[in-house]
Design an enzyme around this catalytic site. Structure first.
Site, PDB file in Angstrom:
ATOM      1  N   ASP A 115      45.914   1.582  30.443  1.00 36.99           N
ATOM      2  CA  ASP A 115      46.926   2.511  29.938  1.00 36.99           C
ATOM      3  C   ASP A 115      46.216   3.685  29.295  1.00 36.99           C
ATOM      4  O   ASP A 115      45.874   3.638  28.107  1.00 36.99           O
ATOM      5  CB  ASP A 115      47.816   1.829  28.885  1.00 36.99           C
ATOM      6  CG  ASP A 115      48.831   0.883  29.492  1.00 36.99           C
ATOM      7  OD1 ASP A 115      49.654   1.345  30.283  1.00 36.99           O
ATOM      8  OD2 ASP A 115      48.798  -0.320  29.151  1.00 36.99           O
ATOM      9  N   ARG A 123      42.923   4.072  25.523  1.00 41.77           N
ATOM     10  CA  ARG A 123      42.018   2.940  25.355  1.00 41.77           C
ATOM     11  C   ARG A 123      40.574   3.447  25.393  1.00 41.77           C
ATOM     12  O   ARG A 123      40.290   4.496  25.952  1.00 41.77           O
ATOM     13  CB  ARG A 123      42.207   1.911  26.484  1.00 41.77           C
ATOM     14  CG  ARG A 123      43.655   1.549  26.802  1.00 41.77           C
ATOM     15  CD  ARG A 123      44.291   0.706  25.745  1.00 41.77           C
ATOM     16  NE  ARG A 123      45.622   0.247  26.149  1.00 41.77           N
ATOM     17  CZ  ARG A 123      46.685   0.301  25.369  1.00 41.77           C
ATOM     18  NH1 ARG A 123      46.588   0.799  24.147  1.00 41.77           N
ATOM     19  NH2 ARG A 123      47.850  -0.150  25.788  1.00 41.77           N
ATOM     20  N   HIS A 208      59.056   5.113  32.849  1.00 41.34           N
ATOM     21  CA  HIS A 208      59.524   3.748  33.023  1.00 41.34           C
ATOM     22  C   HIS A 208      60.861   3.848  33.740  1.00 41.34           C
ATOM     23  O   HIS A 208      61.845   4.238  33.105  1.00 41.34           O
ATOM     24  CB  HIS A 208      59.688   3.055  31.701  1.00 41.34           C
ATOM     25  CG  HIS A 208      58.488   3.162  30.785  1.00 41.34           C
ATOM     26  ND1 HIS A 208      58.178   4.301  30.079  1.00 41.34           N
ATOM     27  CD2 HIS A 208      57.543   2.259  30.481  1.00 41.34           C
ATOM     28  CE1 HIS A 208      57.089   4.097  29.354  1.00 41.34           C
ATOM     29  NE2 HIS A 208      56.680   2.857  29.579  1.00 41.34           N
ATOM     30  N   HIS A 220      59.432  -3.384  23.412  1.00 43.56           N
ATOM     31  CA  HIS A 220      58.481  -4.420  22.998  1.00 43.56           C
ATOM     32  C   HIS A 220      59.164  -5.421  22.072  1.00 43.56           C
ATOM     33  O   HIS A 220      58.764  -6.589  22.005  1.00 43.56           O
ATOM     34  CB  HIS A 220      57.288  -3.801  22.270  1.00 43.56           C
ATOM     35  CG  HIS A 220      56.365  -3.035  23.159  1.00 43.56           C
ATOM     36  ND1 HIS A 220      56.578  -1.722  23.492  1.00 43.56           N
ATOM     37  CD2 HIS A 220      55.224  -3.410  23.805  1.00 43.56           C
ATOM     38  CE1 HIS A 220      55.609  -1.311  24.295  1.00 43.56           C
ATOM     39  NE2 HIS A 220      54.783  -2.316  24.502  1.00 43.56           N
ATOM     40  N   ASP A 295      57.325  -3.754  33.879  1.00 44.62           N
ATOM     41  CA  ASP A 295      56.630  -3.668  32.603  1.00 44.62           C
ATOM     42  C   ASP A 295      56.279  -5.094  32.193  1.00 44.62           C
ATOM     43  O   ASP A 295      56.703  -6.078  32.830  1.00 44.62           O
ATOM     44  CB  ASP A 295      57.527  -2.976  31.570  1.00 44.62           C
ATOM     45  CG  ASP A 295      56.733  -2.184  30.532  1.00 44.62           C
ATOM     46  OD1 ASP A 295      55.522  -2.452  30.379  1.00 44.62           O
ATOM     47  OD2 ASP A 295      57.313  -1.281  29.883  1.00 44.62           O
TER      48      ASP A 295
END
Length: 372
Positions: A115, A123, A208, A220, A295
């Site tokens: 990601d 990252r 998304h 999440h 996802d």
């Protein structure tokens, strides 16, 4: 792009010869096959457990290939790995890890992703130059910078051994992850980013679907509804996705499904588990014939409402090709075993399974071997 991919196909198919054929025979046969025939031959060479493994992308623990991650990849024939900061220490270590992972690939390359959106979602900041946030790029108004950053990011990731980036965000909204609240601006910047990733030979991921810019709850944590009419979705949220689907090769990118509910389309299921959204809207109405990925199934929006052995099956029956399970090995195992059982019982038909595996193999053979 197309020429690069076709060259890599020939090289990879030559390496992974079919059982029972000599190398010379297989090489001669490969030269005579069309690309579609090559894909079919690879899929036909797979056992049922191997096919099911292609439908699962997991996260692993550790900064090197260890007994646990090796077991997951080989026991369950896993088709892809998504890495996180927990896996990344340095450029040298990351390059070694991706090479070790790819060394476990069975018949086709692994998808190895990250990601690296920019802004708050990045990252490996100590050795990967973090891109600016989508919002800052969109506000500046110069879409050539979106292309340049996507190319630069794609090139960096490819050198480290990645072949997938889970970006760009195609949502229309006002968070730092979104290019703009204006769908026309988002469309323009997502198209520019797509061009940049393609120039770097990096598979990218539109997310998304069908858009979470109007969302009020972090998926999440829990699921929520997107309150919008079908016309609003079509004129706003779907616009960036339509642009890429209509103008770009579907082997170049995946579409990632959100976990939110869109009551005007399907009042019962989140997009990641909805046939109405994946098969009817995305496949049939919008004409997307590439790879659909969910996802992370461990997110609260779905994990609070279903068993992992069933969630993967629901997603595939709804139209997904790959289910993403990022963190816990028991959850990843349950998703794989649930899919395998469904395939063995015929709940997921051989025809349906082969459809997904062919899409995945096609993408991998064309785009899965990123240059270093």
């Amino acid at each position: 792009m197309k020429n690069y991919g076709k060259c890599m196909v020939l090289a990879f198919v030559m390496i992974f010869t079919l059982a029972g054929c000599s190398k010379v025979d297989t090489m001669q046969e490969t030269r005579q096959q069309t690309f579609d025939e090559q894909v079919d031959a690879v899929v036909e060479s797979m056992t049922l457990p191997e096919k099911v493994g292609q439908l699962v992308m997991i996260g692993i623990h550790g900064t090197e290939l260890n007994d646990d991650s090796r077991y997951m990849l080989n026991q369950y024939h896993i088709g892809g790995v998504l890495l996180f900061d927990r896996n990344l220490q340095s450029a040298e270590q990351t390059t070694r890890l991706t090479a070790e992972l790819q060394g476990e690939a069975q018949k086709v390359p692994l998808l190895i992703g990250l990601d690296e959106e920019g802004g708050t979602v990045v990252r490996g900041k100590s050795f990967i130059t973090p891109p600016p946030s989508a919002q800052s790029l969109g506000t500046a108004g110069d879409n050539t910078q979106a292309e340049a950053w996507a190319r630069r990011t794609g090139e960096q990731l490819a050198k480290l051994g990645f072949n997938v980036n889970f970006a760009p965000v195609a949502d229309v909204g006002d968070s730092s992850r979104d290019f703009s609240r204006d769908p026309q601006v988002v469309k323009k910047f997502v198209a520019a980013a797509a061009q940049g990733y393609e120039s770097a030979h990096m598979i990218y991921t539109l997310k998304h679907f069908p858009g979470i810019g109007k969302g009020q709850v972090d998926s999440h944590i829990d699921r929520s509804n997107i309150i919008a009419t079908k016309q609003q979705l079509a004129e706003e949220d779907l616009l960036p996705f339509k642009e890429i689907i209509s103008q770009h090769d579907t082997e170049d990118f995946m579409v990632l499904m959100s976990h939110l509910i869109y009551p005007e389309i399907d009042a019962s299921n989140p997009a990641s588990l909805s046939p109405e959204i994946q098969t009817k809207l995305l496949r049939q109405e919008m004409g997307f014939n590439g790879v659909i990925i969910t996802d992370d199934l461990e997110m609260g929006a779905v994990s609070k409402y279903g068993d992992f052995r069933q969630l993967g099956v629901q997603a595939v029956l709804a139209g997904a090709d790959i289910v993403l399970v990022c963190h816990e090995y028991p959850h990843e195992t349950d998703v794989y075993l649930g899919l395998l059982e469904a395939a063995e019982k015929g709940t997921i038909s051989q025809e349906r399974l082969n459809e997904s595996v062919k899409r995945i193999v096609r993408m991998k053979l064309l785009r899965g071997n990123s240059p270093r």
